[in-house]
Design a protein around this motif. Sequence first.
Motif, PDB file in Angstrom:
ATOM      1  N   THR A  84       9.186 -81.257 -95.428  1.00  0.00           N
ATOM      2  CA  THR A  84      10.535 -81.420 -94.880  1.00  0.00           C
ATOM      3  C   THR A  84      10.650 -80.958 -93.432  1.00  0.00           C
ATOM      4  OG1 THR A  84      11.035 -79.313 -95.961  1.00  0.00           O
ATOM      5  CG2 THR A  84      11.801 -81.312 -97.059  1.00  0.00           C
ATOM      6  N   PHE A  85       9.852 -79.985 -93.020  1.00  0.00           N
ATOM      7  CA  PHE A  85      10.043 -79.397 -91.690  1.00  0.00           C
ATOM      8  C   PHE A  85       8.993 -79.851 -90.682  1.00  0.00           C
ATOM      9  CE2 PHE A  85      12.315 -76.493 -94.508  1.00  0.00           C
ATOM     10  CZ  PHE A  85      13.548 -76.445 -93.862  1.00  0.00           C
ATOM     11  N   GLU A  86       8.493 -81.061 -90.859  1.00  0.00           N
ATOM     12  CA  GLU A  86       7.524 -81.576 -89.895  1.00  0.00           C
ATOM     13  C   GLU A  86       7.892 -83.001 -89.502  1.00  0.00           C
ATOM     14  OE1 GLU A  86       3.390 -80.108 -89.886  1.00  0.00           O
ATOM     15  OE2 GLU A  86       2.888 -82.206 -90.184  1.00  0.00           O
ATOM     16  N   ASP A  87       9.029 -83.145 -88.878  1.00  0.00           N
ATOM     17  CA  ASP A  87       9.437 -84.459 -88.387  1.00  0.00           C
ATOM     18  C   ASP A  87       8.977 -84.678 -86.957  1.00  0.00           C
ATOM     19  OD1 ASP A  87      10.676 -86.695 -89.605  1.00  0.00           O
ATOM     20  OD2 ASP A  87      12.318 -86.555 -88.161  1.00  0.00           O
ATOM     21  N   ALA A  88       8.224 -83.733 -86.425  1.00  0.00           N
ATOM     22  CA  ALA A  88       7.522 -83.867 -85.146  1.00  0.00           C
ATOM     23  C   ALA A  88       6.432 -82.812 -85.155  1.00  0.00           C
ATOM     24  CB  ALA A  88       8.462 -83.656 -83.963  1.00  0.00           C
ATOM     25  N   ASN A  89       5.322 -83.095 -84.493  1.00  0.00           N
ATOM     26  CA  ASN A  89       4.193 -82.166 -84.467  1.00  0.00           C
ATOM     27  C   ASN A  89       3.827 -81.869 -83.021  1.00  0.00           C
ATOM     28  OD1 ASN A  89       1.740 -80.787 -84.668  1.00  0.00           O
ATOM     29  ND2 ASN A  89       1.089 -81.956 -86.461  1.00  0.00           N
ATOM     30  N   GLN A  90       4.136 -80.643 -82.587  1.00  0.00           N
ATOM     31  CA  GLN A  90       3.930 -80.271 -81.190  1.00  0.00           C
ATOM     32  C   GLN A  90       2.457 -80.136 -80.822  1.00  0.00           C
ATOM     33  OE1 GLN A  90       6.079 -76.562 -81.461  1.00  0.00           O
ATOM     34  NE2 GLN A  90       4.211 -75.362 -81.313  1.00  0.00           N
ATOM     35  N   ASN A  91       1.568 -80.181 -81.814  1.00  0.00           N
ATOM     36  CA  ASN A  91       0.137 -80.107 -81.525  1.00  0.00           C
ATOM     37  C   ASN A  91      -0.437 -81.469 -81.159  1.00  0.00           C
ATOM     38  OD1 ASN A  91      -0.181 -77.245 -82.301  1.00  0.00           O
ATOM     39  ND2 ASN A  91       0.402 -77.998 -84.323  1.00  0.00           N
ATOM     40  N   PRO A  95      -0.400 -86.238 -72.180  1.00  0.00           N
ATOM     41  CA  PRO A  95       0.060 -85.687 -70.913  1.00  0.00           C
ATOM     42  C   PRO A  95       1.479 -86.162 -70.572  1.00  0.00           C
ATOM     43  CG  PRO A  95      -2.199 -86.482 -70.706  1.00  0.00           C
ATOM     44  CD  PRO A  95      -1.708 -86.930 -72.057  1.00  0.00           C
ATOM     45  N   HIS A  96       2.196 -85.339 -69.831  1.00  0.00           N
ATOM     46  CA  HIS A  96       3.554 -85.693 -69.416  1.00  0.00           C
ATOM     47  C   HIS A  96       3.586 -86.955 -68.550  1.00  0.00           C
ATOM     48  CE1 HIS A  96       4.884 -81.265 -70.033  1.00  0.00           C
ATOM     49  NE2 HIS A  96       5.341 -82.004 -71.021  1.00  0.00           N
ATOM     50  N   THR A  97       2.454 -87.307 -67.956  1.00  0.00           N
ATOM     51  CA  THR A  97       2.393 -88.471 -67.078  1.00  0.00           C
ATOM     52  C   THR A  97       2.297 -89.791 -67.830  1.00  0.00           C
ATOM     53  OG1 THR A  97       0.002 -88.131 -66.943  1.00  0.00           O
ATOM     54  CG2 THR A  97       1.352 -87.186 -65.177  1.00  0.00           C
ATOM     55  N   MET A 107       8.672 -87.364 -77.851  1.00  0.00           N
ATOM     56  CA  MET A 107       9.590 -86.272 -77.552  1.00  0.00           C
ATOM     57  C   MET A 107       8.936 -85.326 -76.549  1.00  0.00           C
ATOM     58  SD  MET A 107      11.066 -83.475 -80.299  1.00  0.00           S
ATOM     59  CE  MET A 107      12.078 -84.679 -81.160  1.00  0.00           C
ATOM     60  N   TYR A 108       9.742 -84.812 -75.616  1.00  0.00           N
ATOM     61  CA  TYR A 108       9.223 -83.859 -74.627  1.00  0.00           C
ATOM     62  C   TYR A 108       8.960 -82.509 -75.277  1.00  0.00           C
ATOM     63  CZ  TYR A 108       8.926 -80.599 -70.747  1.00  0.00           C
ATOM     64  OH  TYR A 108       8.491 -79.612 -69.887  1.00  0.00           O
ATOM     65  N   HIS A 109       7.863 -81.881 -74.857  1.00  0.00           N
ATOM     66  CA  HIS A 109       7.542 -80.502 -75.216  1.00  0.00           C
ATOM     67  C   HIS A 109       6.759 -79.921 -74.037  1.00  0.00           C
ATOM     68  CE1 HIS A 109       5.474 -77.124 -77.242  1.00  0.00           C
ATOM     69  NE2 HIS A 109       6.498 -77.157 -78.074  1.00  0.00           N
ATOM     70  N   THR A 332      10.797 -77.229 -82.591  1.00  0.00           N
ATOM     71  CA  THR A 332      10.271 -78.588 -82.605  1.00  0.00           C
ATOM     72  C   THR A 332      10.014 -79.111 -84.016  1.00  0.00           C
ATOM     73  OG1 THR A 332       9.200 -78.152 -80.494  1.00  0.00           O
ATOM     74  CG2 THR A 332       8.443 -80.077 -81.728  1.00  0.00           C
ATOM     75  N   GLY A 333      10.637 -80.253 -84.316  1.00  0.00           N
ATOM     76  CA  GLY A 333      10.352 -80.967 -85.554  1.00  0.00           C
ATOM     77  C   GLY A 333      10.953 -80.364 -86.801  1.00  0.00           C
ATOM     78  N   GLN A 334      11.695 -79.251 -86.668  1.00  0.00           N
ATOM     79  CA  GLN A 334      12.214 -78.549 -87.830  1.00  0.00           C
ATOM     80  C   GLN A 334      13.722 -78.800 -87.938  1.00  0.00           C
ATOM     81  OE1 GLN A 334      10.899 -74.474 -87.523  1.00  0.00           O
ATOM     82  NE2 GLN A 334       8.763 -75.067 -87.340  1.00  0.00           N
TER      83      GLN A 334
END
Length: 565
Positions: A84-91, A95-97, A107-109, A332-334
């Motif tokens: 339930t708490f992994e609707d995005a994975n920051q790992n 790159p931002h470019t 999504m930005y991180h 993030t993602g939670q």
Amino acid sequence: MSKELCITTDIIDDLLRAGRHYTKDDLDRVMAYAASLGVKRYQWVFTSTSALYDDDSPAGYDLLGEACEAAHRHGMRFDVQFKTFEDANQNNVFPHTFPVPAGSCSMYHPNGRIHSVGPFLIKHPDMQLARLPGADEDPGGRITALRLVKFDDGPVPFGPDDLTILSSSYNGGYRQYDGPVKFSETVEWRPGFPYTDEGKRIVTLGGLHLPEDTNFIVLRCNVKDKCGGFFNAIERLVELVNDKGEIIPCTPGLGCPSREAVQKRYERIRDSARLELTRYMRHPEVRRCIFERDRSLEEFQQMRRFPRHWEDVDLCEVDEVALTRGKLRYATGQASPVYPGVRRYWLDHVKFCIDRHVDGVNIRPTSHNRSYEPWLYGFNEPVIEQSEHPGQTEEARRINGEAFTQFLREARELLHRNGKELGVNVLGLYFRHADGAPDSTPFPRNIEWQWKTWVSELADYVELQGAPKLRPENIKLVTDRIGLAAREAGIPFIYRCSSRGRGQNLRFEGPYPTLKWEMDFVQHHPDVTEYNLYEMAQFGRINERDEWEGSPDIADLVKSRWWQR
């Protein structure tokens, strides 16, 4: 008492190891192998961040439905594990470019652009667990000074010529700062742990003329002192200061990964892109950037990793320390369960699984995301409104916990109405004191995990997750606690194997000393009814004939150690 055997598949890992999508024949071989081991329950990890379950799935067919049908064909029940708490994975970041095509799921991180993200959070980012209002607000202004804070008031082993500052507006493209620096030292009090009234040695690098859009800073020290030259907890080691002398909140990280680590990371992303595992990866302009190998490797090499916390760092020993300005507004993602819309979104996933004829849904409230300062998240507007004292942590935990338990009640009602069962994962780390919990705690901190209510009133079965994080004596204590609750509720209790660890305890080829020890523990525990071999990717593979095969060594182990009793 006869004990059952379970296997779980986290299909992303299987596909990355295989280097291709599974065919329906592959699924049949997987299930035939599991059934040959005597498995009665097959579990499948389901995630909303993958394109695998979209109508135009890169698999080319209804993957979940076909897997369920194959399990049933071989006489096994088929359950889904839903995180339930992994609707995005920051790992999982680029790159931002990298480009951001219209309608892309990204999504930005501070780490980079997250590509493993569900469409719900793209539309409703404010429904993630929110940071406590007023906590570490950015006062604005340009960064004009860095303060390096030593844990004690001892001498400083470096001078101004020994330090290098790099800066950038994004996580990459760092440029060395060659402007003026005013170097000074003072002794002042700062809070810290362990607590002390003694002052801290503070080195100020002032008068900086950094670009106004500087949001990322890297600090390097050229003096390598092996005697504890300049150390502190990483979150207290460096302060950013604006042109008014105000401290700017920041998030710390550590420096560049090795070229070997970057190469490995790039290869995983390239392989994921070939399989089109996320929606962002399916855009042509993104794919062009990914497959420009030299450019991608160079940009990945520039990226620092955020955040780091509860970690003592010696500036004279590490290669560099990185900082990003500000704090994340949301975890993030939670997603926050206090919103009815979030609970409906989760229930939509449960219904998706029901429609594919699964036998049960096992709710797994975990995440690969690691929130920096997790005790400050979970203070969304509805939580603040319901609190007698807004910002009181225990109140917030109770409100969030009741909301999550309400979701479980709603999920149970939906599942039972359709003749299906509700499972719940209980994490071993729930039972660790907050001060002892590591930064890698895989669940949101400010939610009261009402696991006894789940087991006694809601669940049709319960699974213990997280044994590898516990010492052997604590494994027994936690297993006893959950086991007693499961026995009193009259429901099955699944013990998930400690497959993670040095050398990967669960693998294709033996020997398996840890698994043998653990099987003995499970067999002799009076309350555990089922053992979960997690996960199939570690002991199943595509062979040289391009056919799926399961490990004969695991089959022999199961036959000799599990069933011959």
